[in-house]
Write a protein that holds these residues in place. Structure first.
Motif, PDB file in Angstrom:
ATOM      1  N   MET A   1     -11.224  -6.816  16.952  1.00 33.70           N
ATOM      2  CA  MET A   1     -12.025  -6.777  15.746  1.00 33.70           C
ATOM      3  C   MET A   1     -13.062  -5.665  15.816  1.00 33.70           C
ATOM      4  N   GLN A   2     -13.619  -5.492  17.013  1.00 31.23           N
ATOM      5  CA  GLN A   2     -14.618  -4.442  17.203  1.00 31.23           C
ATOM      6  C   GLN A   2     -13.999  -3.062  17.005  1.00 31.23           C
ATOM      7  N   THR A   3     -12.758  -2.880  17.448  1.00 31.54           N
ATOM      8  CA  THR A   3     -12.074  -1.595  17.295  1.00 31.54           C
ATOM      9  C   THR A   3     -11.826  -1.289  15.832  1.00 31.54           C
ATOM     10  N   ILE A   4     -11.405  -2.288  15.081  1.00 35.27           N
ATOM     11  CA  ILE A   4     -11.173  -2.087  13.653  1.00 35.27           C
ATOM     12  C   ILE A   4     -12.468  -1.711  12.957  1.00 35.27           C
ATOM     13  N   ARG A   5     -13.540  -2.391  13.292  1.00 33.75           N
ATOM     14  CA  ARG A   5     -14.840  -2.098  12.696  1.00 33.75           C
ATOM     15  C   ARG A   5     -15.294  -0.675  13.061  1.00 33.75           C
ATOM     16  N   LYS A   6     -14.917  -0.217  14.245  1.00 32.69           N
ATOM     17  CA  LYS A   6     -15.294   1.115  14.704  1.00 32.69           C
ATOM     18  C   LYS A   6     -14.562   2.208  13.918  1.00 32.69           C
ATOM     19  N   TYR A   7     -13.280   1.982  13.639  1.00 34.41           N
ATOM     20  CA  TYR A   7     -12.465   3.009  12.999  1.00 34.41           C
ATOM     21  C   TYR A   7     -12.402   2.912  11.474  1.00 34.41           C
ATOM     22  N   ALA A  12     -11.238   4.930   5.995  1.00 38.51           N
ATOM     23  CA  ALA A  12     -11.467   4.832   4.547  1.00 38.51           C
ATOM     24  C   ALA A  12     -11.708   6.212   3.935  1.00 38.51           C
ATOM     25  N   VAL A  13     -12.423   7.066   4.651  1.00 41.04           N
ATOM     26  CA  VAL A  13     -12.642   8.440   4.172  1.00 41.04           C
ATOM     27  C   VAL A  13     -11.303   9.172   4.077  1.00 41.04           C
ATOM     28  N   CYS A  14     -10.469   9.025   5.097  1.00 42.54           N
ATOM     29  CA  CYS A  14      -9.154   9.665   5.088  1.00 42.54           C
ATOM     30  C   CYS A  14      -8.291   9.131   3.945  1.00 42.54           C
ATOM     31  N   LEU A  15      -8.346   7.844   3.704  1.00 45.60           N
ATOM     32  CA  LEU A  15      -7.585   7.258   2.606  1.00 45.60           C
ATOM     33  C   LEU A  15      -8.097   7.750   1.255  1.00 45.60           C
ATOM     34  N   ALA A  16      -9.418   7.911   1.147  1.00 42.64           N
ATOM     35  CA  ALA A  16     -10.003   8.408  -0.106  1.00 42.64           C
ATOM     36  C   ALA A  16      -9.595   9.854  -0.381  1.00 42.64           C
ATOM     37  N   ILE A  17      -9.251  10.593   0.640  1.00 44.90           N
ATOM     38  CA  ILE A  17      -8.742  11.956   0.456  1.00 44.90           C
ATOM     39  C   ILE A  17      -7.230  11.928   0.238  1.00 44.90           C
ATOM     40  N   ALA A  18      -6.534  11.049   0.940  1.00 40.68           N
ATOM     41  CA  ALA A  18      -5.072  11.033   0.917  1.00 40.68           C
ATOM     42  C   ALA A  18      -4.505  10.580  -0.425  1.00 40.68           C
ATOM     43  N   VAL A  19      -5.089   9.582  -1.037  1.00 44.29           N
ATOM     44  CA  VAL A  19      -4.516   9.047  -2.282  1.00 44.29           C
ATOM     45  C   VAL A  19      -4.566  10.068  -3.413  1.00 44.29           C
ATOM     46  N   ARG A  53     -20.302  12.725  17.196  1.00 47.13           N
ATOM     47  CA  ARG A  53     -19.651  11.435  17.368  1.00 47.13           C
ATOM     48  C   ARG A  53     -20.345  10.420  16.468  1.00 47.13           C
ATOM     49  N   GLY A  54     -19.597   9.540  15.944  1.00 42.30           N
ATOM     50  CA  GLY A  54     -20.143   8.502  15.079  1.00 42.30           C
ATOM     51  C   GLY A  54     -19.016   7.660  14.537  1.00 42.30           C
ATOM     52  N   THR A  55     -19.361   6.667  13.775  1.00 42.36           N
ATOM     53  CA  THR A  55     -18.326   5.755  13.299  1.00 42.36           C
ATOM     54  C   THR A  55     -17.327   6.454  12.393  1.00 42.36           C
ATOM     55  N   VAL A  56     -17.807   7.340  11.531  1.00 41.95           N
ATOM     56  CA  VAL A  56     -16.883   8.029  10.634  1.00 41.95           C
ATOM     57  C   VAL A  56     -16.023   9.010  11.424  1.00 41.95           C
ATOM     58  N   GLN A  57     -16.633   9.745  12.341  1.00 45.22           N
ATOM     59  CA  GLN A  57     -15.886  10.704  13.149  1.00 45.22           C
ATOM     60  C   GLN A  57     -14.818  10.014  13.991  1.00 45.22           C
ATOM     61  N   ASP A  58     -15.144   8.879  14.557  1.00 41.79           N
ATOM     62  CA  ASP A  58     -14.170   8.151  15.379  1.00 41.79           C
ATOM     63  C   ASP A  58     -12.956   7.729  14.554  1.00 41.79           C
ATOM     64  N   GLY A  59     -13.199   7.244  13.349  1.00 46.06           N
ATOM     65  CA  GLY A  59     -12.098   6.830  12.482  1.00 46.06           C
ATOM     66  C   GLY A  59     -11.254   7.994  12.013  1.00 46.06           C
ATOM     67  N   ILE A  60     -11.893   9.126  11.728  1.00 45.60           N
ATOM     68  CA  ILE A  60     -11.150  10.319  11.321  1.00 45.60           C
ATOM     69  C   ILE A  60     -10.296  10.822  12.481  1.00 45.60           C
ATOM     70  N   ALA A  61     -10.861  10.834  13.682  1.00 46.04           N
ATOM     71  CA  ALA A  61     -10.105  11.279  14.857  1.00 46.04           C
ATOM     72  C   ALA A  61      -8.915  10.356  15.120  1.00 46.04           C
ATOM     73  N   PHE A  62      -9.120   9.050  14.992  1.00 39.65           N
ATOM     74  CA  PHE A  62      -8.031   8.094  15.189  1.00 39.65           C
ATOM     75  C   PHE A  62      -6.934   8.314  14.154  1.00 39.65           C
ATOM     76  N   THR A  63      -7.327   8.513  12.899  1.00 42.35           N
ATOM     77  CA  THR A  63      -6.355   8.727  11.836  1.00 42.35           C
ATOM     78  C   THR A  63      -5.599  10.026  12.053  1.00 42.35           C
ATOM     79  N   ALA A  64      -6.318  11.085  12.440  1.00 45.65           N
ATOM     80  CA  ALA A  64      -5.674  12.377  12.658  1.00 45.65           C
ATOM     81  C   ALA A  64      -4.705  12.337  13.826  1.00 45.65           C
ATOM     82  N   LYS A  65      -5.013  11.552  14.828  1.00 41.72           N
ATOM     83  CA  LYS A  65      -4.152  11.532  16.013  1.00 41.72           C
ATOM     84  C   LYS A  65      -3.031  10.500  15.889  1.00 41.72           C
ATOM     85  N   LYS A  66      -3.376   9.264  15.771  1.00 40.10           N
ATOM     86  CA  LYS A  66      -2.372   8.197  15.833  1.00 40.10           C
ATOM     87  C   LYS A  66      -1.636   7.983  14.509  1.00 40.10           C
ATOM     88  N   VAL A  67      -2.376   7.795  13.437  1.00 41.34           N
ATOM     89  CA  VAL A  67      -1.738   7.468  12.155  1.00 41.34           C
ATOM     90  C   VAL A  67      -0.867   8.628  11.690  1.00 41.34           C
TER      91      VAL A  67
END
Length: 121
Positions: A1-7, A12-19, A53-67
């Motif tokens: 749950m903590q990981t999801i909250r982190k990313y 969400a920023v990536c999704l707001a650009i992708a759609v 580094r920050g919550t938004v940066q971590d999620g963007i990095a995760f999306t760019a790499k894994k997703v």
């Protein structure tokens, strides 16, 4: 749950650009959604400065790499050789024009900057 909250904020920023990019890509298929995403991301980056580094940066990095990696793999499963040949033949003029333009602009910039930098006063 903590990981999801982190990313989640960065995802969400990536999704707001992708759609919107995906929708614009459907309207203008020659350009495509990925090009719109890159342009929108560049425009956003002009005004929105994030810390290293920050919550938004971590999620963007995760999306760019894994997703993105998994999305490309799943996209490959849906293609056959006939589709690849058709898309390749259709996009070849665009690819050649883009490469030629990049090389010409790069050469002109090189010549212009080298004249400015290497001329003695």
């Amino acid at each position: 749950m903590q990981t999801i909250r982190k990313y989640l904020p960065g995802m969400a920023v990536c999704l707001a650009i992708a759609v919107p990019s995906w929708l614009l890509g459907k309207l203008v298929p020659v350009i495509g959604g990925p090009v719109f995403s890159i342009v929108i991301g560049m425009v956003i980056a002009l005004w929105w400065k994030q810390p290293a580094r920050g919550t938004v940066q971590d999620g963007i990095a995760f999306t760019a790499k894994k997703v993105l990696q998994y999305a490309v793999i799943l996209l490959g499963f849906g293609l056959n050789l006939a589709q690849i040949a058709a898309v390749g033949a259709e996009s070849l003029p665009i690819i050649l024009t883009t490469i030629a333009t990049a090389l010409i602009v790069g050469y002109i910039l090189y010549r212009g900057l080298s004249c400015l930098l290497y001329t003695s006063p």
